[in-house]
Design a protein around this motif. Sequence first.
Motif: not given
Length: 235
Positions: A149-157
């Motif tokens: 899980f890439d938290v940083a990437g998913w939070k951009k949504t």
Amino acid sequence: MSNNQYRIGLRLLTTITSHERFFDCHCIVGRSPCLAQYDPVGALSMWSEGYVVTLQNDTLQGQVRVGSLVNDSPASVIVRTSDGSKLKVKGADIQLMAQRLPSFAYSTGSIPRDREMVIFERVPNPRQHEKPMLLERLTPFGGSVVLYFDVAGWKKTTEYTFGNFTIETRRQDLSYIVLKNGREAQVAKRGDMEAVHERLFGDCPAFIRNYPSATRRNWSQFGEMVLAYNQLCSY
């Protein structure tokens, strides 16, 4: 974490009995399940059957809950053993944490029944200069390529918020932390699909025969490609 250690942990879980009937999830996020990968669930913040493997290879079994998070990674974990003792373990001292999913997690149908555990493993995080962190594993055990899980990437949504994460409803705008052969950590995202295809899969002719190329339009198939590579090319 070896597959053997994981199997040992699962055998340990079969001996644990739980009297808890109430669970508070830090975050349970799900969409349509993919056979190749799981959607992120998040750490469970109240008691759940599980185990912790420390960096010293000690296994602590019992009821497990996450006490605190830093950057959405477990920073402290509490294990309640069969004799009622409570052991607090720092996240920095943990190699692997496993928690059994509560029964209500399956009620929406978004989480497949064959997913019994939430697994966090210590892996180098390229988002944090390769600093080892506990990240949620999204692919089953087996094979040389693993998605986390890439938290940083998913939070951009931005489509909706659930628990501690802001999640987009489609996979195509998401990204992953990928570990190959236990050492080559990288961020995989839709815009870099061609380069990701070459870096991760280009060393396996059997795979390339089935997936000779990939573009950003193939991003929704990324989990399927990882599964195919692990089946065809991991020795």
